[in-house]
Scaffold this active site. Sequence first.
Site, mmCIF file in Angstrom:
data_model
loop_
_atom_site.group_PDB
_atom_site.id
_atom_site.type_symbol
_atom_site.label_atom_id
_atom_site.label_comp_id
_atom_site.label_asym_id
_atom_site.label_seq_id
_atom_site.Cartn_x
_atom_site.Cartn_y
_atom_site.Cartn_z
ATOM 1 N N LYS A 150 39.537 44.190 28.070
ATOM 2 C CA LYS A 150 40.101 43.303 28.061
ATOM 3 C C LYS A 150 41.555 44.255 28.823
ATOM 4 O O LYS A 150 42.467 44.380 29.475
ATOM 5 C CB LYS A 150 41.221 43.189 27.129
ATOM 6 C CG LYS A 150 39.726 42.264 25.771
ATOM 7 C CD LYS A 150 40.303 41.625 24.678
ATOM 8 C CE LYS A 150 41.242 40.586 24.976
ATOM 9 N NZ LYS A 150 41.742 39.568 24.209
ATOM 10 N N ALA A 190 37.754 29.554 30.700
ATOM 11 C CA ALA A 190 38.585 29.851 30.533
ATOM 12 C C ALA A 190 39.798 30.818 29.754
ATOM 13 O O ALA A 190 40.668 29.810 30.059
ATOM 14 C CB ALA A 190 39.201 28.397 31.714
ATOM 15 N N LEU A 240 43.059 35.744 30.093
ATOM 16 C CA LEU A 240 43.885 36.907 30.205
ATOM 17 C C LEU A 240 44.806 37.230 29.114
ATOM 18 O O LEU A 240 45.693 37.834 28.893
ATOM 19 C CB LEU A 240 44.354 37.489 31.365
ATOM 20 C CG LEU A 240 43.901 37.199 32.812
ATOM 21 C CD1 LEU A 240 44.411 37.302 34.350
ATOM 22 C CD2 LEU A 240 42.475 38.262 32.787
ATOM 23 N N ASN A 255 41.183 46.802 32.331
ATOM 24 C CA ASN A 255 40.921 46.012 33.545
ATOM 25 C C ASN A 255 42.560 45.172 34.086
ATOM 26 O O ASN A 255 43.547 45.323 32.756
ATOM 27 C CB ASN A 255 40.401 44.815 33.275
ATOM 28 C CG ASN A 255 40.666 43.681 34.095
ATOM 29 O OD1 ASN A 255 41.234 42.436 34.012
ATOM 30 N ND2 ASN A 255 39.686 43.400 35.028
ATOM 31 N N CYS A 277 43.594 37.231 40.179
ATOM 32 C CA CYS A 277 44.296 36.387 39.107
ATOM 33 C C CYS A 277 45.109 35.608 40.334
ATOM 34 O O CYS A 277 45.172 36.290 42.046
ATOM 35 C CB CYS A 277 45.433 36.919 38.198
ATOM 36 S SG CYS A 277 44.721 38.264 38.059
ATOM 37 N N ASN A 305 33.421 39.443 40.547
ATOM 38 C CA ASN A 305 33.844 38.698 39.151
ATOM 39 C C ASN A 305 32.552 36.982 38.879
ATOM 40 O O ASN A 305 32.509 37.173 40.057
ATOM 41 C CB ASN A 305 35.164 38.578 39.526
ATOM 42 C CG ASN A 305 36.239 38.426 38.284
ATOM 43 O OD1 ASN A 305 36.359 37.876 37.253
ATOM 44 N ND2 ASN A 305 37.134 38.566 38.621
ATOM 45 N N GLY A 333 28.243 42.033 31.393
ATOM 46 C CA GLY A 333 29.148 41.177 30.683
ATOM 47 C C GLY A 333 28.316 40.348 29.493
ATOM 48 O O GLY A 333 28.466 40.844 28.225
#
Length: 304
Positions: free
Chosen positions: A45, A70, A73, A99, A130, A192, A265
């Site tokens: 993660k 959404a 993180l 990551n 980010c 991404n 993924g």
Amino acid sequence: MVNLEVKLKDLILKNPVMTASGTFGYGEEFEDFIDISQLGGILVKGTTRHHREGNPYPRMAETPSGMLNAVGLQNKGVEYFCDNIYPRINHYNTNILVNVSGSVIEDYVETAAMINELDKIPAIELNISCPNVKEGGMAFGTSCASAASVVREVRKVYKKHLMVKLSPNVTDITEIAKAVEEEGADSVSLINTLLGMAIDSETRKPLLSTVTGGLSGPCVKPVALRMVWQVFNAVNIPIVGLGGIMNAKDAIEFILAGASAIQIGTANFIDPQITVKVVEGIKEYMIRHQVENVTDLIGAIKTQ
């Protein structure tokens, strides 16, 4: 006997199949379903310098041929990872990549420096999608200058394999790829998620608390495949391809487009055994087409 081993510069994978960060937890969640050691690597993660709660709910929504997320993180920070999670997973007989995400360059640097000290972590994946809070919230990976700046600073403290994850939400992804290569990236992973949105027409409200979110799943595959092919023809460092890979056929297409390895993924949410099935599927393809080394397929698309 076919040879599935691939090399991302100094990082050796027993096969080209990896997991995508944010879809595989820390590996522990999948131990009941697969033998983790059968994979080329796992991406844990997204990890940040400090604890993050993530975004308010709802933060996931199903869309035609894909999903929006959404999550924001959500994680307990790099110190918690080093002290509590790393000791539980460092026995895995595969490559474990972390990551690394951040809101300012200093966060990236401090997180990378701490992970650099972990013996059983041979590489990090730098998430430059980010928002940069010091630059009005624009993602680090959406301009060559900001992408280069974060890679340059992390490269100073991180001494192992540095993979940089590229955002597709740009005008020309090859320019970003060349910028991070120039600053010392050992490889790039792409793509991404694409920026997307969903609305409930009955309530007239967005399905996500943040209104917009990251789109993944089969619907993004043609875009991801095109971008991998473009970057393959623009840089000299290895590429890890991801975006809508649901089976071995998809994985092979990414390799033919120029990816040395792939990440799975969204498919992990549908079938927790999909990764090992893809490994077997690549083997079967190679036997059927009489390909001895999987590396012979990298970039082997016939455009004429």
